[in-house]
Design an enzyme around this catalytic site. Structure first.
Site, mmCIF file in Angstrom:
data_model
loop_
_atom_site.group_PDB
_atom_site.id
_atom_site.type_symbol
_atom_site.label_atom_id
_atom_site.label_comp_id
_atom_site.label_asym_id
_atom_site.label_seq_id
_atom_site.Cartn_x
_atom_site.Cartn_y
_atom_site.Cartn_z
ATOM 1 N N PHE A 1 0.859 -1.177 0.000
ATOM 2 C CA PHE A 1 0.000 0.000 0.000
ATOM 3 C C PHE A 1 0.909 1.246 0.000
ATOM 4 C CE2 PHE A 1 -2.800 3.231 1.786
ATOM 5 C CZ PHE A 1 -3.950 3.027 1.045
ATOM 6 N N ASP B 1 1.205 -4.374 8.989
ATOM 7 C CA ASP B 1 0.075 -3.490 8.717
ATOM 8 C C ASP B 1 -1.158 -4.387 8.549
ATOM 9 O OD1 ASP B 1 -1.881 -1.820 7.620
ATOM 10 O OD2 ASP B 1 -0.400 -0.590 6.560
ATOM 11 N N TYR C 1 -11.513 2.354 9.712
ATOM 12 C CA TYR C 1 -12.680 2.671 8.878
ATOM 13 C C TYR C 1 -12.985 1.636 7.807
ATOM 14 C CZ TYR C 1 -8.857 4.694 6.072
ATOM 15 O OH TYR C 1 -7.683 4.887 5.401
ATOM 16 N N LYS C 2 -12.149 0.582 7.708
ATOM 17 C CA LYS C 2 -12.423 -0.439 6.689
ATOM 18 C C LYS C 2 -13.358 -1.492 7.279
ATOM 19 C CE LYS C 2 -8.340 0.741 4.112
ATOM 20 N NZ LYS C 2 -6.889 0.648 4.029
ATOM 21 N N ARG D 1 -12.347 -4.168 -7.235
ATOM 22 C CA ARG D 1 -12.314 -4.871 -5.942
ATOM 23 C C ARG D 1 -13.734 -5.048 -5.416
ATOM 24 N NH1 ARG D 1 -8.304 -2.181 -1.653
ATOM 25 N NH2 ARG D 1 -9.830 -0.504 -1.915
HETATM 26 C C1 LIG Z 1 -6.099 1.737 3.981
HETATM 27 C C2 LIG Z 1 -4.692 1.482 4.313
HETATM 28 C C3 LIG Z 1 -3.942 2.427 5.008
HETATM 29 C C4 LIG Z 1 -4.578 3.746 5.320
HETATM 30 O O1 LIG Z 1 -3.781 4.688 5.908
HETATM 31 P P1 LIG Z 1 -4.437 6.055 6.410
HETATM 32 O O2 LIG Z 1 -3.385 6.683 7.182
HETATM 33 O O3 LIG Z 1 -5.650 5.688 7.197
HETATM 34 O O4 LIG Z 1 -4.875 6.849 5.229
HETATM 35 C C5 LIG Z 1 -2.644 2.122 5.339
HETATM 36 N N1 LIG Z 1 -2.104 0.925 5.002
HETATM 37 C C6 LIG Z 1 -2.820 -0.011 4.336
HETATM 38 C C7 LIG Z 1 -2.199 -1.324 4.007
HETATM 39 C C8 LIG Z 1 -4.122 0.243 3.964
HETATM 40 O O5 LIG Z 1 -4.810 -0.667 3.283
#
Ligand SMILES: *Cc1c(COP(=O)(O)O)cnc(C)c1O
Length: 414
Positions: A128, A199, A224-225, A373
């Site tokens: 990511f 992560d 938030y996911k 997705r």
């Molecule tokens: C969604 C996601 C993030 C999000 O980071 P934010 O700081 O909340 O914007 C980070 N790492 C991964 C792997 C994600 O899927």
């Protein structure tokens, strides 16, 4: 085993589904099939209620007294511990705070503070973006000769060696849904004398995650996911207890102090996970997230995981059956137990296809350059929903309606 792919069988599965009552606890518009809980989880009845109460009764009436009377001050640990149950952490190891990106900065810095002499950070190419960007940021911030060694997935295991300080990996890949074997890779890192940061943004509330069992060092993840905490919900950070007294992180704001309310000039870090905090908790966001996590904890985790696997098989089967003659290619692992809670497909007109789907009420998302997705959420989705989503996708492909001009226009957020 033949998969039940006809409507009647799927309706029967819904009838027998022990998680069915949870569906009514989510506020999703009637005309929407929501396959995007992996990107932004939907609103729950409980979160809406608790937010309303927090605004009216806590903020509105208690005012600043709320820090003591409404339990605001304890939220990082209280909500963190609840999230900890979903990721296999012990009490006191997980804190709710900041964003995932900021937490990555703190977790990787804390991990680096525990290693001496080593200058290599290993991560995955195609990780990511924020993860790789934060690693670059840390590297330039430290001004030393740090090296960020970014390798393709198949080379990661071998890239971890005696020169590695920290390994930073995303447990479930945000595009493909590929799951890294957490225990095996953590063990390899430790064998080489390195530390690891996981992560868990696409893992928490989605797949089996066992931080303690894997002896993981640090972790971060998203609220938030799959956790349904709301847009921009606070994230979480985890550190194994064994590191609490020795780790250091540079965002040493007052909430990481051993006693923030003594207001002393001299910094002294908290003697537990709280040294990973920085500043004041966003209480309203934390309130919505806590309500959503409470709902999650009501569901039997094993039943949820079993349903996810079944949904994953069935959705793949439905797409194969109804859309197989079109140029859709599954880019997620073929084995449903090796992929997270979303399926990704490549299609050369992926963006337009997703815009057309969203227009028809089937909400998934698109990731550049060509990936559609579809998130699977056992708590608010049924098997019939999967059938209906696949039907609509098939219609769009058959008629070619996605080729319309309006579906080509790129929006800011995909
Ligand atoms: C969604 C996601 C993030 C999000 O980071 P934010 O700081 O909340 O914007 C980070 N790492 C991964 C792997 C994600 O899927």
């Amino acid at each position: 085993m033949t998969l039940p792919l006809d409507l009647a069988s799927l309706q029967a599965l819904d009838q027998d589904d022990p998680l069915r009552p949870f569906k009514n606890r989510f506020l999703i518009p009637e005309d929407v099939l929501y396959l995007n809980g992996n990107s932004l989880g939907p609103l729950t009845v409980d979160a809406k209620q608790r937010l309303t109460d927090a605004v009216s009764h806590e903020w509105g009436t208690e005012l600043i007294r709320g820090w003591n009377t409404a339990g605001w001050y304890d939220m990082p640990k209280r909500v963190g511990d609840k999230i900890g149950k979903l990721i296999g952490a012990e009490s006191g190891e997980t804190l709710l705070c900041d964003s995932t990106s900021v937490n990555l900065f703190k977790a990787v810095s804390a991990a680096l503070s525990l290693t001496t002499g080593r200058k290599k950070i290993v991560s995955e190419s195609g990780n990511f973006p924020t993860d790789l960007y934060i690693l670059d940021g840390i590297k330039s911030f430290l001004k030393g000769d740090y090296q960020v060694d970014v390798r393709p997935r198949e080379d990661i295991f071998d890239a971890i060696d005696e020169e590695t300080a920290v390994v930073v990996l995303t447990h479930v890949h945000y595009v493909t849904g590929d799951i890294f074997p957490m225990e095996e890779i953590t063990a390899k890192a430790h064998k080489c004398g390195a530390l690891i940061v996981w992560d868990l943004s696409h893992s928490v509330g989605a797949v089996k995650t066992t931080l303690s069992k894997a002896h993981a060092d640090f972790a971060v993840g998203c609220g938030y996911k799959h956790l349904n905490g709301g847009p921009g919900a606070p994230a979480f950070i985890y550190a194994a207890k064994r590191h609490h007294h020795t780790m250091h992180q540079p965002l040493s704001g007052w909430f990481s102090h051993i006693n923030p309310f003594e207001f002393t000039d001299k910094y002294q870090p908290a003697d537990d996970a709280h040294r990973l905090l920085c500043g004041t908790t966003p209480i309203l966001g934390a309130t919505a997230l806590e309500a959503a996590v409470d709902l999650f904890l009501e569901a039997d985790g094993a039943v949820r995981l079993k349903k996810l696997e079944q949904m994953s098989r069935i959705f793949e089967g439905l797409i194969e059956e109804k859309c197989g003659s079109h140029d859709l290619t599954l880019v997620s692992p073929a084995d449903p137990t090796a992929r997270g809670a979303h399926l990704s497909y490549h299609h050369k007109d992926g963006y337009a296809l997703m815009q057309n789907l969203i227009d028809r009420g089937v909400i998934g998302d698109f990731r550049a350059p060509s990936y559609l997705r579809f998130g699977l959420s056992p708590l608010f989705m049924g098997y019939e929903d999967l059938y209906n989503a696949a039907e609509i996708l098939s219609e769009i492909l058959e008629t070619g309606s996605f080729k319309a001009e309006k579906y080509q226009v790129k929006q800011a957020v995909t």
